[in-house]
Design an enzyme around this catalytic site. Structure first.
Site, PDB file in Angstrom:
ATOM      1  CE1 TYR A 144      -3.610   2.661   0.558  1.00  0.00           C
ATOM      2  CE2 TYR A 144      -2.264   3.298   2.294  1.00  0.00           C
ATOM      3  CZ  TYR A 144      -3.385   3.446   1.885  1.00  0.00           C
ATOM      4  OH  TYR A 144      -4.181   4.619   1.824  1.00  0.00           O
ATOM      5  CG  ASP A 243       5.592   3.867   0.704  1.00  0.00           C
ATOM      6  OD1 ASP A 243       6.128   4.787   1.639  1.00  0.00           O
ATOM      7  OD2 ASP A 243       4.560   3.507   0.473  1.00  0.00           O
ATOM      8  CE  LYS A 271       1.222   4.841   8.399  1.00  0.00           C
ATOM      9  NZ  LYS A 271       1.074   4.233   7.046  1.00  0.00           N
TER      10      LYS A 271
HETATM   11  C1  LIG Z   1       0.330   4.663   5.768  1.00  0.00           C
HETATM   12  C2  LIG Z   1       0.956   4.375   4.369  1.00  0.00           C
HETATM   13  C3  LIG Z   1       1.058   5.304   3.234  1.00  0.00           C
HETATM   14  C4  LIG Z   1       0.085   6.306   3.493  1.00  0.00           C
HETATM   15  O1  LIG Z   1       0.220   7.378   4.376  1.00  0.00           O
HETATM   16  P1  LIG Z   1      -0.991   8.321   4.669  1.00  0.00           P
HETATM   17  O2  LIG Z   1      -0.408   9.261   5.395  1.00  0.00           O
HETATM   18  O3  LIG Z   1      -2.067   7.363   5.329  1.00  0.00           O
HETATM   19  O4  LIG Z   1      -1.586   9.009   3.522  1.00  0.00           O
HETATM   20  C5  LIG Z   1       1.802   5.001   2.397  1.00  0.00           C
HETATM   21  N1  LIG Z   1       2.841   4.131   2.255  1.00  0.00           N
HETATM   22  C6  LIG Z   1       2.872   3.178   3.242  1.00  0.00           C
HETATM   23  C7  LIG Z   1       3.875   2.337   3.236  1.00  0.00           C
HETATM   24  C8  LIG Z   1       1.949   3.259   4.475  1.00  0.00           C
HETATM   25  O5  LIG Z   1       2.137   2.519   5.510  1.00  0.00           O
END
Ligand SMILES: *Cc1c(COP(=O)(O)O)cnc(C)c1O
Length: 438
Positions: A144, A243, A271
């Protein structure tokens, strides 16, 4: 009205907010029941509107690595707020945070601050496409990367829980014309990746990957998978985007790229770097980052980007981590203690389908038919015993242990989780596993 505040609020919420929530997994649709409405948090604990307290293994889905209401973070936020909430001008904390991130993660030469992980990955992809003048994006099944159109193709937990996770695109509203430029390959499969590149490599703008997958539960990369991505993207002139929105400063001070000793072209963070405030970043090679407006032709902007209150929280969080000796050793040890203890609890209860693992402060718990740790999306979706997970989840919630309300999510331990707190969780887990057997 009932005498259950969570229930009343959930009913009220549904009047004006779809499903009563502002992000789907919070609705408890997968596990059933009423989500607790959290009134406040302190360290490893959160307390709901019924005054029930839980040990929190979600940590706002990753950001709260120091626990809730860490005094240094709260003080920094208060000071920043008293100076003004937003100016839309450059501010000092943005510079300090950019310097610190680039100092801690060597692949980051330049970066832009944004307000969410979704924005970070979306912008990194536009930049990669603008830089390479190519359109194709490669992602991996079950990973994701936020909810921008190009990335909502076989995209992990929320969609595993609610969509069928199989069709492409995996959300209504994403045009086929956009989805067709996103190629989805199986995670951890080096042969498929190599074959794809041999045939199409010079059309690929970017490969985006979670270096440790955390949005289809926790899946570790196979040996050499990440290095193979580096090798192929270099060979074919594509951009490697790591990511690290979840793994960044969650698994080590240099993040997952430090653990695997790999240098991506671009990385995304979110995060933890916001310490609980809306803050994220994308960055990497100077040569690529200099293509962003106003230096270059790739547009990106944000009214609240680099917000002074958010950057204050992020700086305080990262400085606390950096200045605490053995921060990641201790966090890893406690998370390992949880993972080992949960497995022992299952064994003591005679429940055979449970297994668990961790990397740094993130962990996965698996209710798998064969009792084994899955290696990719197909394995996890084929083996998960959803009913067992849901029963375990609700029993634990009753006992005051808050785990993620879906079998496809990773969990998180914070620096505020003491050994005593974790031991209590393990005791409660044994009760919950015994209830599964009953
Ligand atoms: C949480 C997450 C996102 C999205 O971040 P948001 O702040 O919720 O938009 C993208 N990539 C990864 C790997 C994530 O865990």
């Amino acid at each position: 009205m009932t005498n259950n505040q969570n229930q009343d609020l959930f009913n009220q919420a549904k009047n004006h907010i779809p499903a009563g929530v502002n992000s789907p997994v919070r609705a408890f649709a997968a596990v059933g029941g009423i989500p607790p409405f959290i009134r406040n948090g302190n360290g490893a604990k959160i307390t709901d509107e019924n005054n029930k307290t839980y040990t929190d293994y979600v940590g706002s889905w990753g950001p709260m690595i120091l626990g809730h209401c860490h005094p240094k973070v709260i003080d920094a936020v208060k000071i920043a707020a008293e100076n003004g909430l937003s100016f839309g001008t450059p501010t000092k904390n943005e510079v300090l945070l950019a310097d610190l991130l680039c100092q801690l993660v060597p692949s980051m030469e330049m970066l832009r601050l944004v307000s969410s992980g979704t924005e970070a990955t979306m912008s990194a992809i536009r930049l990669a496409r603008g830089y390479t003048q190519r359109d194709l994006l490669v992602k991996f099944e079950g990973c994701y990367h936020g909810h921008s159109d190009s990335l909502l193709v076989k995209a992990g937990s929320g969609l595993l829980t609610f969509g069928d996770g199989k069709s492409s695109p995996s959300s209504a509203g994403v045009p086929e014309d956009i989805a067709k430029n996103t190629i989805v390959l199986p995670y951890n499969n080096i042969d498929v990746l190599q074959d794809f590149f041999l045939q199409n490599g010079n059309k690929v703008a970017a490969v985006i990957v979670e270096l440790i997958a955390g949005n289809m539960n926790l899946i570790r990369p196979a040996a050499d998978f990440i290095h193979k991505i580096r090798e192929l993207t270099t060979k074919f002139g594509a951009i490697f985007i790591a990511d690290e929105v979840m793994t960044g400063f969650r698994v080590g001070i240099k993040s997952a790229q430090g653990l695997f000793d790999v240098v991506p072209d671009l990385s995304t963070f979110g995060k933890v770097i916001g310490g609980g405030m809306p803050l994220a970043a994308f960055g990497g090679k100077k040569e690529i980052m200099q293509k962003i407006a106003p230096l270059g032709a790739v547009y990106q902007a944000g009214t609240l980007s680099g917000n002074p209150v958010a950057t204050a929280a992020g700086l305080a969080t990262l400085n606390e981590i950096k200045n605490t000796p053995n921060f990641y050793e201790n966090l890893t040890q406690k998370t390992q203690m949880l993972v080992d203890g949960l497995q022992q609890a299952a064994k003591n209860a005679g429940y055979q389908h449970f297994t668990a693992q961790n990397v740094g402060g993130m962990f996965g718990i698996y209710f798998a038919e064969n009792g084994e740790i899955p290696n990719d999306f197909a394995e996890i979706s084929a083996s998960v015993r959803i009913d067992d997970f849901n029963k375990f989840f609700h029993k634990m919630l009753d006992l005051g242990e808050y785990f993620a309300p879906s079998a496809y999510e990773a969990g998180f331990v914070s620096a505020a989780h003491s050994q005593e707190i974790i031991k209590q969780t393990i005791k409660n887990a044994e009760i919950a596993f015994k209830a599964l057997k009953a």
